[in-house]
Design an enzyme around this catalytic site. Structure first.
Site, PDB file in Angstrom:
ATOM      1  N   GLU B  42      46.467   9.110  20.885  1.00 60.02           N
ATOM      2  CA  GLU B  42      46.750  10.474  21.335  1.00 60.02           C
ATOM      3  C   GLU B  42      47.732  10.392  22.520  1.00 60.02           C
ATOM      4  O   GLU B  42      47.624   9.483  23.351  1.00 60.02           O
ATOM      5  CB  GLU B  42      45.418  11.089  21.793  1.00 60.02           C
ATOM      6  CG  GLU B  42      45.464  12.509  22.290  1.00 60.02           C
ATOM      7  CD  GLU B  42      44.083  12.969  22.810  1.00 60.02           C
ATOM      8  OE1 GLU B  42      43.176  12.103  23.001  1.00 60.02           O
ATOM      9  OE2 GLU B  42      43.906  14.178  23.016  1.00 60.02           O
ATOM     10  N   LYS B 113      45.424  19.453  17.513  1.00 60.86           N
ATOM     11  CA  LYS B 113      44.016  19.225  17.878  1.00 60.86           C
ATOM     12  C   LYS B 113      43.225  20.538  17.863  1.00 60.86           C
ATOM     13  O   LYS B 113      43.548  21.482  18.580  1.00 60.86           O
ATOM     14  CB  LYS B 113      43.962  18.577  19.263  1.00 60.86           C
ATOM     15  CG  LYS B 113      42.589  18.070  19.684  1.00 60.86           C
ATOM     16  CD  LYS B 113      42.723  17.290  21.012  1.00 60.86           C
ATOM     17  CE  LYS B 113      41.427  16.657  21.464  1.00 60.86           C
ATOM     18  NZ  LYS B 113      41.634  15.832  22.691  1.00 60.86           N
ATOM     19  N   CYS B 146      41.010  12.634  18.745  1.00 56.53           N
ATOM     20  CA  CYS B 146      40.018  12.411  19.791  1.00 56.53           C
ATOM     21  C   CYS B 146      38.753  13.255  19.609  1.00 56.53           C
ATOM     22  O   CYS B 146      38.027  13.062  18.661  1.00 56.53           O
ATOM     23  CB  CYS B 146      40.666  12.623  21.158  1.00 56.53           C
ATOM     24  SG  CYS B 146      39.830  11.690  22.489  1.00 56.53           S
TER      25      CYS B 146
END
Lengths: 264, 264
Positions: B42, B113, B146
């Site tokens: 990321e 995300k 993540c």
């Protein structure tokens, strides 16, 4: 409150004797003051390996339904608490692989295994009650049985419906569940009690159960783990408020942060 | 095919230098013949800790969007394969914490995300693209970033949409993910590659990233795990057919066995 499991080893076809042995185990080894919620394994009084409806019918009938309830209520009375017990439920439509949540004077909840494993689908009907949470004086309790663990939706649904503790009777043979329940407790911030059996059934060769009954707290920490073999019990102090707070930091709330519009 | 990660340590505000270091790492340490799919962390080229939009704006703009694409394409050309890379995406509406799937001559897919962690929601917009799977010559690849790992619905949605491999750029600080990805791979029978960063950002004290980039195969086995500290890479042989077969035994098919009528 204190909650935990007995990792028990029922013998196939010996229901009455299993009940006698279970009562003796509790009488001999368990201090009733040290337990409020006791989780017993899947099919705790009958054993697992009934390969067809005929053989299962010998330990599943109205009589045995009643025997299961009576046994669980008697134990609930003894501990002045509640019992979760797995049993092969007889109904007019067929058998379910079920569990009960029982107090001394009443049956609080019933669950029928939603995801059947292996040959079970030849013997049991798939559960038709869904995942329900029961509000009790001890807290909000949900049940799932054994292979349900594989499907994240099972524990997720219970948690979203408010379960603070998931009682999880099992007869595990695969080596994964005890490890994967880490994710189930953490991702839902709930307590999980997987009450497994140990020992073996002589069936299609030998079926060996994996023991290691396990309790996780909402932060994913293991608070109790039984040995692989041998009957065992453990009860731990549980603070269900820890399963009510779904904030994992000052910003993230694991339920409010969900974005169902993007989920299948 | 061979797939894996580079556990890289970008330095805050030093994008050009990070790119230089990444190219040098690949030139010095990676045999291009040994990798077809490379997953980077990321925010791989910028570092993580930009506490406000103003500071992030110094490393996120149209220029930096292009720089990210160019860097990823150059690496993809070098390995004659594909690259997944995380970056702070600049748009007219604001920033997204995004990742790209890139081949040498084109951008194959983009992900934004979905579940923002901690302070990120002060800086980034929540992802609005959902979870998508990209059919490539290497296989069906999905991306999540993540903290998405915490939500079982993320990997589940990718798997149900056909992902055989989940590329998972991370900047992990909590200690749970590397362990929990066991469940994500197992419950979905997919490959997962979590490419974490290591090192630290000096921000609000010190933010320490947890390294241990990790690859799981569909059976939940760890095929690679990087150290906690230090840059590292690993590439393993991947057979995506193993992620296509959702039968875990002769009876149970983990997708066909789902019972969505009972799920929240």
């Amino acid at each position: 409150m204190k909650a935990g499991y007995i990792q028990f080893t029922p013998q196939l076809n010996q229901v009455e004797n299993n009940i006698k042995r279970l009562h003796k185990y509790i009488d001999d080894q368990i201090n009733p003051d040290q337990v409020d919620l006791l989780v017993l394994p899947e099919l705790a009084l009958t054993g697992y390996s009934y390969p067809d409806k005929q053989s299962l019918g010998k330990v599943s009938s109205e009589k045995y339904n009643k025997l299961t309830v009576d046994t669980a209520r008697k134990i609930a009375a003894q501990i002045n608490g509640m019992v979760v017990i797995g049993y092969p439920e007889y109904t007019e439509d067929g058998f379910y692989n079920s569990s009960l949540l029982v107090a001394s004077d009443k049956t609080i909840g019933k669950y029928r295994k939603t995801h059947l494993f292996g040959f079970e689908s030849e013997v049991y009907l798939p559960g038709n009650l869904g995942f329900n949470v029961f509000e009790t004086r001890l807290g909000k309790i949900g049940m799932m049985i054994c292979f349900d663990w594989f499907f994240p939706e099972a524990a997720r649904t219970l948690a979203l419906k408010g379960a603070q503790l998931i009682a999880h009777p099992t007869n595990l043979v695969m080596p994964y569940c005890q490890r994967a329940m880490f994710a189930r407790s953490l991702e839902n911030q709930v307590y999980t009690i997987s009450a497994n059996r140990c020992g073996r059934d002589n069936w299609k060769g030998v079926l060996v159960f994996s023991g290691e009954s396990i309790i996780y707290i909402p932060k994913g920490e293991v608070l109790s783990k039984a040995p692989v073999t041998g009957e065992h019990h453990d009860f731990i102090e549980i603070d269900l408020q820890k399963a009510t707070n779904k904030n994992i930091n000052s910003v993230n709330h694991i339920f409010n942060d969900r974005r169902p519009e993007f989920y299948f």
